[in-house]
Write a protein that holds these residues in place. Sequence first.
Motif, PDB file in Angstrom:
ATOM      1  N   UNK A  48     -59.762  74.915 -51.630  1.00  0.00           N
ATOM      2  CA  UNK A  48     -59.060  76.110 -51.154  1.00  0.00           C
ATOM      3  C   UNK A  48     -59.921  77.351 -51.368  1.00  0.00           C
ATOM      4  N   UNK A  49     -60.450  77.498 -52.583  1.00  0.00           N
ATOM      5  CA  UNK A  49     -61.270  78.674 -52.894  1.00  0.00           C
ATOM      6  C   UNK A  49     -62.509  78.729 -52.001  1.00  0.00           C
ATOM      7  N   UNK A  57     -54.358  73.176 -46.888  1.00  0.00           N
ATOM      8  CA  UNK A  57     -54.798  72.586 -48.153  1.00  0.00           C
ATOM      9  C   UNK A  57     -53.920  73.083 -49.295  1.00  0.00           C
ATOM     10  N   UNK A  58     -53.524  74.346 -49.229  1.00  0.00           N
ATOM     11  CA  UNK A  58     -52.611  74.872 -50.245  1.00  0.00           C
ATOM     12  C   UNK A  58     -51.281  74.135 -50.198  1.00  0.00           C
ATOM     13  N   UNK A  59     -50.762  73.878 -48.995  1.00  0.00           N
ATOM     14  CA  UNK A  59     -49.522  73.109 -48.868  1.00  0.00           C
ATOM     15  C   UNK A  59     -49.717  71.690 -49.406  1.00  0.00           C
ATOM     16  N   UNK A  60     -50.893  71.118 -49.149  1.00  0.00           N
ATOM     17  CA  UNK A  60     -51.186  69.786 -49.662  1.00  0.00           C
ATOM     18  C   UNK A  60     -51.153  69.781 -51.195  1.00  0.00           C
ATOM     19  N   UNK A  61     -51.733  70.814 -51.779  1.00  0.00           N
ATOM     20  CA  UNK A  61     -51.741  70.933 -53.238  1.00  0.00           C
ATOM     21  C   UNK A  61     -50.315  71.032 -53.778  1.00  0.00           C
ATOM     22  N   UNK A  70     -55.518  67.537 -57.745  1.00  0.00           N
ATOM     23  CA  UNK A  70     -55.183  68.952 -57.659  1.00  0.00           C
ATOM     24  C   UNK A  70     -56.403  69.833 -57.909  1.00  0.00           C
ATOM     25  N   UNK A  71     -57.267  69.431 -58.845  1.00  0.00           N
ATOM     26  CA  UNK A  71     -58.463  70.211 -59.129  1.00  0.00           C
ATOM     27  C   UNK A  71     -59.399  70.282 -57.940  1.00  0.00           C
ATOM     28  N   UNK A  72     -59.594  69.150 -57.257  1.00  0.00           N
ATOM     29  CA  UNK A  72     -60.467  69.126 -56.080  1.00  0.00           C
ATOM     30  C   UNK A  72     -59.884  69.979 -54.965  1.00  0.00           C
ATOM     31  N   UNK A  73     -58.562  69.889 -54.768  1.00  0.00           N
ATOM     32  CA  UNK A  73     -57.927  70.676 -53.710  1.00  0.00           C
ATOM     33  C   UNK A  73     -58.007  72.177 -54.009  1.00  0.00           C
TER      34      UNK A  73
END
Length: 318
Positions: A22-23, A58-62, A15-18
């Motif tokens: 995203x940012x 990527x947000x959806x992946x998170x 989650x941290x990497x994603x």
Amino acid sequence: MRVLHPSTFDSSTEQGVLRLSIAASFGVAAIAVAFGLYANSSLIIFDGIYGLIDVVMTWLSLLVVRLISLSTNVDALQSRLNQRFTMGFWHLEPIVLGVSGTLMIGAALYAAVNAVDALMSGGREIALGPAIVFAVISIIVESGLALFVRRANRSIGSEFIALDAKNWVVAASMSAAYLVAFGGGWLLRDTDWAWLVPYIDPAILLVVCLFVVVAPLGTVRQALSDILLITPVDLQAHVDEVARGIVAKYGFIEHRSYVAKVGRGDQIELFFVVPANDPPRQLVEWDQLRDEIGEALGEESTDRWLTIMFTTDREWTI
């Protein structure tokens, strides 16, 4: 004792990497759109649109990663979320991966059509100076992030992060193509080949689009395989090998196995047909046999859904 939560951008967690990706994706996409509009470059604008799609997916992946993590948390088994989704959230992972890859392909095909239209209409005049500056900045940022995300995923082993790393490699490759194209256009401005300059932007965009269409095909194919519950050959072979050993060891009649891979989750159902005149066993003995089968199948994981049943009636195995 109070437990501190990991950092928002902790590179040791999925989650941290994603979140970091995203940012970074949003920042690069915003810069791309701004530079693209300023330079009148459809190539750079496409880069920004590609990046914005990546941000959303990527947000959806998170979100899916968090749902899977919550659903496999023993302390949360009685939560309202788990009561409504008793089969877990593994099925969302291939859906998100498939949609992400499909959107990338769709955006590339649309941009490719626009590129062909621009080529047939005499090309496009762009401001080469700002375009070159953007290309240099993009290469540095995107290459650095691709290396960082890939290195972080060595210990995490996430399909989501692997796809995200691939997207950063694609983005960096696109930026390199921009730099070559715009640099070439800069050198041709005052030569007899200056008439080629307006065609550079749409021509390179077309090449980049073809590359972008091909890159996610493997991910989309695997996601479709998971969605359709196509049985992995190697996993099926391993399960059958273990089951045949159990049948031979305990004198059972036969076994039936049902295997599927859904995202990161392995779903395995094993049915053993026991002789009707088999000596009775206590429930604790059947549980010990299940433990033996589970250990033979491999290390227990929160991403494995394992069902083992014993019956004297073959109809229960169908």
